[in-house]
Design a protein around this motif. Structure first.
Motif, PDB file in Angstrom:
ATOM      1  N   LEU A   1      59.895  65.877  61.271  1.00 55.44           N
ATOM      2  CA  LEU A   1      60.574  66.693  60.256  1.00 55.44           C
ATOM      3  C   LEU A   1      59.827  66.648  58.988  1.00 55.44           C
ATOM      4  N   GLY A   2      59.034  65.681  59.009  1.00 54.38           N
ATOM      5  CA  GLY A   2      58.004  65.578  57.534  1.00 54.38           C
ATOM      6  C   GLY A   2      57.700  64.254  56.930  1.00 54.38           C
ATOM      7  N   ALA A   3      58.408  63.001  57.906  1.00 59.04           N
ATOM      8  CA  ALA A   3      58.178  61.783  57.493  1.00 59.04           C
ATOM      9  C   ALA A   3      56.526  61.527  57.576  1.00 59.04           C
ATOM     10  N   THR A   4      55.992  60.913  56.717  1.00 57.97           N
ATOM     11  CA  THR A   4      54.524  60.236  56.594  1.00 57.97           C
ATOM     12  C   THR A   4      54.409  59.196  57.079  1.00 57.97           C
ATOM     13  N   HIS A   5      55.230  58.275  57.007  1.00 53.86           N
ATOM     14  CA  HIS A   5      55.453  56.804  57.480  1.00 53.86           C
ATOM     15  C   HIS A   5      56.580  56.286  58.155  1.00 53.86           C
ATOM     16  N   LEU A   6      56.684  55.643  59.213  1.00 60.00           N
ATOM     17  CA  LEU A   6      57.975  55.028  59.563  1.00 60.00           C
ATOM     18  C   LEU A   6      57.830  53.469  59.750  1.00 60.00           C
ATOM     19  N   VAL A   7      59.145  53.061  59.601  1.00 61.28           N
ATOM     20  CA  VAL A   7      59.254  51.495  59.454  1.00 61.28           C
ATOM     21  C   VAL A   7      60.490  51.301  60.343  1.00 61.28           C
ATOM     22  N   ASP A   8      60.175  50.395  61.338  1.00 61.80           N
ATOM     23  CA  ASP A   8      61.136  49.796  61.940  1.00 61.80           C
ATOM     24  C   ASP A   8      61.680  48.361  61.373  1.00 61.80           C
ATOM     25  N   PRO A   9      62.685  48.148  60.773  1.00 59.17           N
ATOM     26  CA  PRO A   9      63.019  46.647  59.994  1.00 59.17           C
ATOM     27  C   PRO A   9      62.966  45.659  61.253  1.00 59.17           C
ATOM     28  N   GLY A  10      63.370  45.793  62.489  1.00 64.50           N
ATOM     29  CA  GLY A  10      63.278  45.037  63.399  1.00 64.50           C
ATOM     30  C   GLY A  10      61.973  44.511  63.788  1.00 64.50           C
ATOM     31  N   ARG A  11      60.827  45.359  63.435  1.00 65.12           N
ATOM     32  CA  ARG A  11      59.478  44.966  63.911  1.00 65.12           C
ATOM     33  C   ARG A  11      58.566  44.479  62.952  1.00 65.12           C
ATOM     34  N   VAL A  12      59.319  44.114  61.496  1.00 61.10           N
ATOM     35  CA  VAL A  12      58.621  43.799  60.519  1.00 61.10           C
ATOM     36  C   VAL A  12      59.157  42.481  59.839  1.00 61.10           C
ATOM     37  N   GLU A  13      58.454  41.494  59.269  1.00 62.99           N
ATOM     38  CA  GLU A  13      59.036  40.345  58.908  1.00 62.99           C
ATOM     39  C   GLU A  13      59.497  40.405  57.487  1.00 62.99           C
ATOM     40  N   ASP A  14      58.764  41.344  56.466  1.00 68.54           N
ATOM     41  CA  ASP A  14      59.280  41.635  55.372  1.00 68.54           C
ATOM     42  C   ASP A  14      59.381  43.065  55.076  1.00 68.54           C
ATOM     43  N   LEU A  15      60.568  43.507  55.168  1.00 65.94           N
ATOM     44  CA  LEU A  15      60.789  45.056  54.624  1.00 65.94           C
ATOM     45  C   LEU A  15      60.200  45.480  53.714  1.00 65.94           C
ATOM     46  N   THR A  16      60.446  44.406  52.368  1.00 67.78           N
ATOM     47  CA  THR A  16      59.837  44.953  50.899  1.00 67.78           C
ATOM     48  C   THR A  16      58.380  45.163  51.146  1.00 67.78           C
ATOM     49  N   GLY A  17      57.942  43.887  51.766  1.00 71.15           N
ATOM     50  CA  GLY A  17      56.556  44.075  51.870  1.00 71.15           C
ATOM     51  C   GLY A  17      55.904  45.268  52.668  1.00 71.15           C
ATOM     52  N   ALA A  18      56.478  45.723  53.795  1.00 64.51           N
ATOM     53  CA  ALA A  18      56.084  46.784  54.555  1.00 64.51           C
ATOM     54  C   ALA A  18      56.016  48.260  53.667  1.00 64.51           C
ATOM     55  N   LEU A  19      57.013  48.269  52.866  1.00 55.71           N
ATOM     56  CA  LEU A  19      57.363  49.395  52.010  1.00 55.71           C
ATOM     57  C   LEU A  19      56.019  49.403  51.075  1.00 55.71           C
ATOM     58  N   ARG A  20      56.051  48.144  50.340  1.00 60.26           N
ATOM     59  CA  ARG A  20      54.913  48.177  49.142  1.00 60.26           C
ATOM     60  C   ARG A  20      53.463  48.259  49.848  1.00 60.26           C
ATOM     61  N   ALA A  21      53.404  48.037  51.026  1.00 57.97           N
ATOM     62  CA  ALA A  21      52.125  48.197  51.721  1.00 57.97           C
ATOM     63  C   ALA A  21      51.881  49.826  51.914  1.00 57.97           C
ATOM     64  N   VAL A  22      52.888  50.704  51.813  1.00 52.51           N
ATOM     65  CA  VAL A  22      52.736  51.958  51.782  1.00 52.51           C
ATOM     66  C   VAL A  22      52.569  52.599  50.181  1.00 52.51           C
ATOM     67  N   ASP A  23      53.308  52.030  49.424  1.00 50.82           N
ATOM     68  CA  ASP A  23      52.951  52.351  48.109  1.00 50.82           C
ATOM     69  C   ASP A  23      53.327  51.065  47.303  1.00 50.82           C
ATOM     70  N   GLU A  24      52.346  50.608  46.658  1.00 47.26           N
ATOM     71  CA  GLU A  24      52.710  49.062  45.730  1.00 47.26           C
ATOM     72  C   GLU A  24      53.349  49.287  44.722  1.00 47.26           C
ATOM     73  N   ARG A  25      53.455  50.777  44.024  1.00 45.15           N
ATOM     74  CA  ARG A  25      54.327  50.895  42.923  1.00 45.15           C
ATOM     75  C   ARG A  25      55.743  51.056  43.458  1.00 45.15           C
ATOM     76  N   GLY A  26      56.014  50.861  44.774  1.00 41.12           N
ATOM     77  CA  GLY A  26      57.510  51.171  45.264  1.00 41.12           C
ATOM     78  C   GLY A  26      57.868  52.505  45.424  1.00 41.12           C
ATOM     79  N   LEU A  27      59.062  52.672  46.028  1.00 38.72           N
ATOM     80  CA  LEU A  27      59.293  54.157  46.213  1.00 38.72           C
ATOM     81  C   LEU A  27      60.798  54.556  45.881  1.00 38.72           C
ATOM     82  N   GLU A  28      60.867  55.802  45.404  1.00 38.06           N
ATOM     83  CA  GLU A  28      62.124  56.099  44.640  1.00 38.06           C
ATOM     84  C   GLU A  28      63.449  55.767  45.622  1.00 38.06           C
TER      85      GLU A  28
END
Length: 207
Positions: free
Chosen positions: A180-207
């Motif tokens: 449907l248009g998502a460019t990146h997918l994150v499963d919080p159960g598969r990452v240790e640091d959700l915030t870090g995973a999101l900043r890895a996509v965009d270091e300035r953060g997301l809206e």
């Protein structure tokens, strides 16, 4: 205040009009329709085309009765069920609605697909396109993979967001989000640091 019980629920639906009252001018028997939230049609928000902010939103949608206090649902025996939930109670076999929350749709479109337009899809898309006004080129994250969130993903794609992250735990729905248009997918159960995973996509953060 809680909605009174027992109650027939259902806040988005689709169907075919069987009968209309004498004052109804927007639909007629045989029309295919989708059902949405109700509003009073008299307050300042309603009169300025902002019915979602109706001053009487509680009474119109959650009080278990019409705005005049009457109830159109009755049973031969036992406790009378409350109806008119979201101005429709669409979990019933037949729904009693008002022309303000009954929208005519083309007959050649499937009602089971159109029904979620009445709440979930317009909520998710409305947040992106209206409330947030996500601009082209933006980075955007959605937490969840239900109907509202997936509608937000679609709307962000339409708005031209270049980075659209969907966070969820259901693999099948994450795959659907990508379609449907998502460019990146994150499963919080598969990452240790959700915030870090999101900043890895965009270091300035997301809206």
């Amino acid at each position: 205040m809680a909605t009174p019980l027992p109650v027939v629920l259902g806040h988005e639906g689709g169907g075919v009009v069987e009968r209309v009252g004498a004052a109804v001018t927007t639909v007629e028997p045989g029309d295919h329709v989708v059902l949405s939230y109700h509003s009073c049609g008299r307050c300042k928000p309603c009169m300025s085309s902002h019915a979602a902010y109706c001053d009487n939103v509680w009474a119109a949608n959650f009080a278990g009765a019409r705005l005049d206090g009457s109830n159109g649902l009755h049973v031969a025996h036992g406790a009378e069920p409350h109806g008119h939930f979201f101005g429709q109670s669409s979990f019933a076999t037949h729904a009693l609605t008002h022309q303000r929350n009954t929208i005519k749709v083309p007959r050649d479109l499937p009602l089971d697909v159109l029904a979620p337009l009445g709440c979930g899809l317009q909520t998710g898309a409305g947040v992106v396109l209206k409330a947030l006004a996500v601009p082209a080129g933006a980075s955007f994250a959605v937490f969840g993979v239900g109907a509202v969130c997936l509608a937000a993903v679609m709307a962000a794609h339409v708005a031209g967001a270049t980075t659209i992250v969907t966070v969820g735990v259901d693999a099948g729905r994450l795959d659907l989000a990508r379609d449907l248009g998502a460019t990146h997918l994150v499963d919080p159960g598969r990452v240790e640091d959700l915030t870090g995973a999101l900043r890895a996509v965009d270091e300035r953060g997301l809206e």
